[in-house]
Design a protein around this motif. Structure first.
Motif, PDB file in Angstrom:
ATOM      1  N   GLY A  38      15.529  31.668  76.783  1.00 46.87           N
ATOM      2  CA  GLY A  38      14.955  32.979  76.502  1.00 46.87           C
ATOM      3  C   GLY A  38      16.003  34.045  76.767  1.00 46.87           C
ATOM      4  N   VAL A  39      15.838  35.213  76.136  1.00 43.52           N
ATOM      5  CA  VAL A  39      16.695  36.358  76.421  1.00 43.52           C
ATOM      6  C   VAL A  39      15.835  37.331  77.218  1.00 43.52           C
ATOM      7  N   CYS A  40      16.194  37.494  78.499  1.00 44.71           N
ATOM      8  CA  CYS A  40      15.365  38.260  79.443  1.00 44.71           C
ATOM      9  C   CYS A  40      16.013  39.611  79.711  1.00 44.71           C
ATOM     10  N   HIS A  41      15.219  40.544  80.191  1.00 46.74           N
ATOM     11  CA  HIS A  41      15.775  41.874  80.453  1.00 46.74           C
ATOM     12  C   HIS A  41      16.888  41.841  81.503  1.00 46.74           C
ATOM     13  N   SER A  42      16.831  40.870  82.408  1.00 43.43           N
ATOM     14  CA  SER A  42      17.883  40.793  83.422  1.00 43.43           C
ATOM     15  C   SER A  42      19.250  40.448  82.818  1.00 43.43           C
ATOM     16  N   ASP A  43      19.255  39.766  81.675  1.00 41.16           N
ATOM     17  CA  ASP A  43      20.532  39.511  80.983  1.00 41.16           C
ATOM     18  C   ASP A  43      21.123  40.837  80.508  1.00 41.16           C
ATOM     19  N   LEU A  44      20.237  41.666  79.952  1.00 40.60           N
ATOM     20  CA  LEU A  44      20.648  42.994  79.501  1.00 40.60           C
ATOM     21  C   LEU A  44      21.104  43.830  80.707  1.00 40.60           C
ATOM     22  N   SER A  45      20.416  43.656  81.842  1.00 46.77           N
ATOM     23  CA  SER A  45      20.772  44.408  83.048  1.00 46.77           C
ATOM     24  C   SER A  45      22.161  44.031  83.565  1.00 46.77           C
ATOM     25  N   MET A  46      22.591  42.809  83.308  1.00 46.12           N
ATOM     26  CA  MET A  46      23.952  42.411  83.680  1.00 46.12           C
ATOM     27  C   MET A  46      24.937  43.100  82.735  1.00 46.12           C
ATOM     28  N   GLN A  47      24.574  43.163  81.459  1.00 43.45           N
ATOM     29  CA  GLN A  47      25.490  43.762  80.488  1.00 43.45           C
ATOM     30  C   GLN A  47      25.641  45.271  80.723  1.00 43.45           C
ATOM     31  N   ASN A  48      24.514  45.960  81.012  1.00 41.92           N
ATOM     32  CA  ASN A  48      24.615  47.418  81.115  1.00 41.92           C
ATOM     33  C   ASN A  48      24.936  47.896  82.530  1.00 41.92           C
ATOM     34  N   GLY A  49      25.158  46.958  83.447  1.00 37.16           N
ATOM     35  CA  GLY A  49      25.634  47.345  84.773  1.00 37.16           C
ATOM     36  C   GLY A  49      24.543  47.631  85.783  1.00 37.16           C
ATOM     37  N   THR A  50      23.261  47.473  85.388  1.00 34.33           N
ATOM     38  CA  THR A  50      22.176  47.649  86.355  1.00 34.33           C
ATOM     39  C   THR A  50      22.350  46.638  87.473  1.00 34.33           C
ATOM     40  N   MET A  51      22.691  45.405  87.074  1.00 39.07           N
ATOM     41  CA  MET A  51      22.986  44.369  88.057  1.00 39.07           C
ATOM     42  C   MET A  51      24.480  44.061  88.001  1.00 39.07           C
ATOM     43  N   MET A  52      25.066  43.873  89.180  1.00 44.18           N
ATOM     44  CA  MET A  52      26.504  43.592  89.261  1.00 44.18           C
ATOM     45  C   MET A  52      26.827  42.196  88.751  1.00 44.18           C
ATOM     46  N   ALA A  53      27.950  42.064  88.089  1.00 41.10           N
ATOM     47  CA  ALA A  53      28.365  40.732  87.648  1.00 41.10           C
ATOM     48  C   ALA A  53      29.867  40.581  87.760  1.00 41.10           C
ATOM     49  N   PRO A  54      30.338  39.401  88.203  1.00 41.54           N
ATOM     50  CA  PRO A  54      31.769  39.123  88.137  1.00 41.54           C
ATOM     51  C   PRO A  54      32.087  38.694  86.700  1.00 41.54           C
ATOM     52  N   TYR A  55      33.191  39.162  86.138  1.00 41.98           N
ATOM     53  CA  TYR A  55      33.522  38.828  84.739  1.00 41.98           C
ATOM     54  C   TYR A  55      34.730  37.914  84.677  1.00 41.98           C
ATOM     55  N   PRO A  56      34.950  37.204  83.588  1.00 38.95           N
ATOM     56  CA  PRO A  56      34.009  36.969  82.494  1.00 38.95           C
ATOM     57  C   PRO A  56      32.922  35.989  82.928  1.00 38.95           C
ATOM     58  N   ILE A  57      31.730  36.178  82.378  1.00 34.27           N
ATOM     59  CA  ILE A  57      30.588  35.386  82.829  1.00 34.27           C
ATOM     60  C   ILE A  57      29.708  34.954  81.654  1.00 34.27           C
ATOM     61  N   ILE A  58      29.208  33.738  81.724  1.00 33.40           N
ATOM     62  CA  ILE A  58      28.236  33.261  80.747  1.00 33.40           C
ATOM     63  C   ILE A  58      26.862  33.696  81.234  1.00 33.40           C
ATOM     64  N   LEU A  59      26.180  34.509  80.444  1.00 33.06           N
ATOM     65  CA  LEU A  59      24.857  34.992  80.839  1.00 33.06           C
ATOM     66  C   LEU A  59      23.782  33.959  80.509  1.00 33.06           C
ATOM     67  N   GLY A  60      22.540  34.338  80.759  1.00 30.22           N
ATOM     68  CA  GLY A  60      21.399  33.466  80.460  1.00 30.22           C
ATOM     69  C   GLY A  60      20.938  32.744  81.702  1.00 30.22           C
ATOM     70  N   HIS A  61      19.627  32.847  81.985  1.00 34.09           N
ATOM     71  CA  HIS A  61      19.096  32.222  83.208  1.00 34.09           C
ATOM     72  C   HIS A  61      17.699  31.684  82.992  1.00 34.09           C
ATOM     73  N   GLU A  62      17.190  31.776  81.747  1.00 31.21           N
ATOM     74  CA  GLU A  62      15.808  31.340  81.463  1.00 31.21           C
ATOM     75  C   GLU A  62      15.901  30.194  80.462  1.00 31.21           C
ATOM     76  N   GLY A  63      16.065  28.968  80.962  1.00 32.91           N
ATOM     77  CA  GLY A  63      16.328  27.902  80.002  1.00 32.91           C
ATOM     78  C   GLY A  63      15.762  26.548  80.381  1.00 32.91           C
ATOM     79  N   ALA A  64      15.803  25.680  79.381  1.00 35.33           N
ATOM     80  CA  ALA A  64      15.376  24.291  79.594  1.00 35.33           C
ATOM     81  C   ALA A  64      16.242  23.388  78.724  1.00 35.33           C
ATOM     82  N   GLY A  65      16.388  22.130  79.146  1.00 38.88           N
ATOM     83  CA  GLY A  65      17.222  21.212  78.377  1.00 38.88           C
ATOM     84  C   GLY A  65      17.086  19.787  78.878  1.00 38.88           C
ATOM     85  N   VAL A  66      18.087  18.987  78.500  1.00 44.00           N
ATOM     86  CA  VAL A  66      18.042  17.553  78.793  1.00 44.00           C
ATOM     87  C   VAL A  66      19.262  17.184  79.633  1.00 44.00           C
TER      88      VAL A  66
END
Ligand code: APR
Ligand code: ZN
Ligand code: ZN
Length: 369
Positions: A38-66
Motif C-alpha cells: 500500500g502507499v500510506c501517508h507516512s511514505d509521503l511524510s518521509m518524502q516531504n520531511g514531516t518525518m526524518m529519513a536517512p537518504y538514500p532510502i527505499i520507502l514503503g512499510h505496508e506490505g505483504a509477500g512470500v
C-alpha cells in the motif's frame, strides 16, 4: 537485482531503480518477495520531511509477500510462507513486549531511526552505496530483507493485496479503536480524517459496538466512504467549524472518544476540543515535529478529566491482531476490498503520491505480481 523506489532527499520524486542488489538474509532475518504494498501517508511524510529519513532510502512499510529465503536460526518461517510485514518488529522479550506493549518494542527504536535492520545495517546496495529501508520494511521494492520478528505468517489462501493493507492502515486504524481507546458498546466516537487509516478507525469503532460514529473530513468522497465503513453521521470540516458541528450532534457534550487521524496542529486542537468531559482524545496521525498539544491545565484537563492519548501502530500486538483481522474479514465484519481505490505498478508510485495529496483515494496499492 531488484526494482525499487528510492527517496534521495526531501521533496525529491522517488527514483525507480532496477539495479538494486539485495544481499542474503543474515541470522534472524528473512528475504521476502513482495506481492503488494500500500502507499500510506507516512511514505509521503518521509518524502516531504514531516518525518526524518536517512537518504538514500527505499520507502514503503505496508506490505505483504512470500518468504524466499531464511537466515540462520530462523525456525518459525520457511520459504514459501506468506507473510504480512510489521513495520514495528516485535521481539517478544524486551521490557515493552513483556508488558503486552509490543508496538513500543525496543528493537524498533533503532530500525526507525537508522533505516537499517536490527543491527543498524541494510541489505540493499545500489550504484556503489547502501540504500536504507523505511521502518525495517522497504516495501517499495520487489524483494526486501526484514527481521524475522517483523514477519507475521498468514494463510496461503488469503489475498496478499488485502494482506498488505493490514500491515499498516488496518492494524493502526482498527487498533486505535479496539486497543488504544478500548471503545465501549454504545459509545459515541468522532473520527477526524477519513483516509486509509481513518476509515479503519471507523470500522474498528463499529466492530467495538460504538452507537454513533461521526466522520469528519473535508472531502465529500471520503465522507461517503466513511458511511460505507460504518459512520452514522458526517461533518464536512470545509463548510463549518467541525468542533461546533460535533458538539451539535452530541447535545453539546462532545464525543466519548475522538480520534485525530491526519497529523495537523489544527485538527489535533479540534479533536481535543470535541472530546467530552471524562472522554478520550486519541492522537493517531503523525504530525510535524513542531506540533504541540496545548491545553489549559485546570479548565481544559483537570476539571474536564479528559484523557489525551497517543497511538502508535494501533497499540497492536501483530502476532495476535493480524490473525484476528483476517478472521473478522472472513466473517464479513471487516472491509478490506473497499480500501483499494487503485491498483498500480511500482513505476506509478509518484502518481500515487500526487493522488494522495488530493484526498480522493483511500489507498493506492502497488501490485508486484
Ligand atoms: N480537516 C478534515 N479532514 C482533513 C483535513 C482537515 N483540515 N486535512 C486533510 N483531511 C483529510 C483528507 O481529506 C483525507 O481524507 O484527512 C484524510 C487523510 O487521509 P490520507 O491522506 O489517506 O492519510 P492516511 O494514510 O489515512 O494517514 C493519516 O496517519 O499513519 C498516519 O502518517 C499518517 O499522519 C498520517 C495519518
Ligand atoms: Zn503507514
Ligand atoms: Zn520487544
Amino acid at each position: 537485482m531488484a526494482k525499487a523506489a528510492v527517496l534521495t532527499g526531501i521533496d525529491e520524486p522517488l527514483e525507480i531503480r532496477d539495479d538494486v542488489e539485495v544481499e542474503q538474509p543474515r541470522a534472524g532475518e528473512v528475504k521476502v518477495r513482495m506481492a503488494a504494498s500500500g502507499v500510506c501517508h507516512s511514505d509521503l511524510s518521509m518524502q516531504n520531511g514531516t518525518m526524518m529519513a536517512p537518504y538514500p532510502i527505499i520507502l514503503g512499510h505496508e506490505g505483504a509477500g512470500v518468504i524466499e529465503e531464511v537466515g540462520e536460526g530462523v525456525t518459525n518461517l520457511a520459504p514459501g510462507d506468506h507473510v504480512v510485514i510489521s513495520w514495528v518488529p516485535q521481539c517478544g522479550q524486551c521490557f515493552f513486549c513483556q508488558r503486552d506493549q509490543g508496538h513500543l518494542c525496543e528493537a524498533a527504536n533503532t530500525t526507525m531511526l537508522t533505516g537499517g535492520l536490527l543491527d543498524g545495517t541494510t541489505r540493499f546496495v545500489s550504484r556503489g552505496e547502501p540504500l536504507r529501508q523505511m521502518a525495517a520494511a522497504g516495501t517499495f521494492s520487489e524483494v526486501t530483507v526484514i527481521p524475522a520478528i517483523g514477519a507475521v505468517k498468514i494463510p496461503k489462501d488469503f489475498d496478499l493485496k488485502l494482506a498488505a493493507l493490514i500491515g499498516c492502515g488496518v492494524l493502526t486504524g482498527t487498533g486505535a479503536a479496539l486497543n488504544t481507546a478500548r471503545i465501549r458498546k454504545g459509545d459515541t466516537a468522532a473520527v477526524v480524517g477519513c483516509g486509509g487509516v481513518g476509515l479503519n478507525v471507523i470500522q474498528g469503532a463499529r466492530i467495538a459496538g460504538a452507537a454513533e460514529i461521526i466522520a469528519v473530513d473535508m472531502n465529500e468522497t471520503k465522507l461517503q466512504m466513511a458511511k460505507d465503513f460504518g459512520a452514522t453521521a458526517s461533518v464536512n470540516a470545509g463548510q463549518a467549524d467541525p468542533v461546533g458541528q460535533v458538539m451539535a450532534l452530541t447535545g453539546q457534550r462532545g464525543a466519548d472518544v475522538a480520534f485525530e487521524v491526519i497529523g495537523l496542529q489544527q485538527t489535533i486542537d479540534q479533536t481535543i476540543a470535541m472530546t467530552r468531559r471524562g472522554g478520550q482524545a486519541i492522537l493517531v496521525g503523525v504530525p510535524r515535529m513542531e506540533a504541540m498539544v496545548q491545553v489549559p491545565a485546570f479548565l481544559g484537563l483537570v476539571f474536564q478529566e479528559k484523557t489525551i492519548k497517543g497511538c502508535w501502530y494501533g497499540s497492536s500486538n501483530v502476532q495476535r491482531d493480524v490473525p484476528k483481522l483476517i478472521d473478522l474479514y472472513n466473517k464479513g465484519e471487516l472491509k478490506l476490498d473497499e480500501l483499494v481505490s487503485r491498483t498500480i505498478t511500482l513505476d506509478q508510485v509518484n502518481e500515487a503520491f500526487e493522488t494522495m495529496k488530493t484526498g480522493e483515494v483511500a489507498r493506492s496499492v502497488i501490485s508486484y505480481t
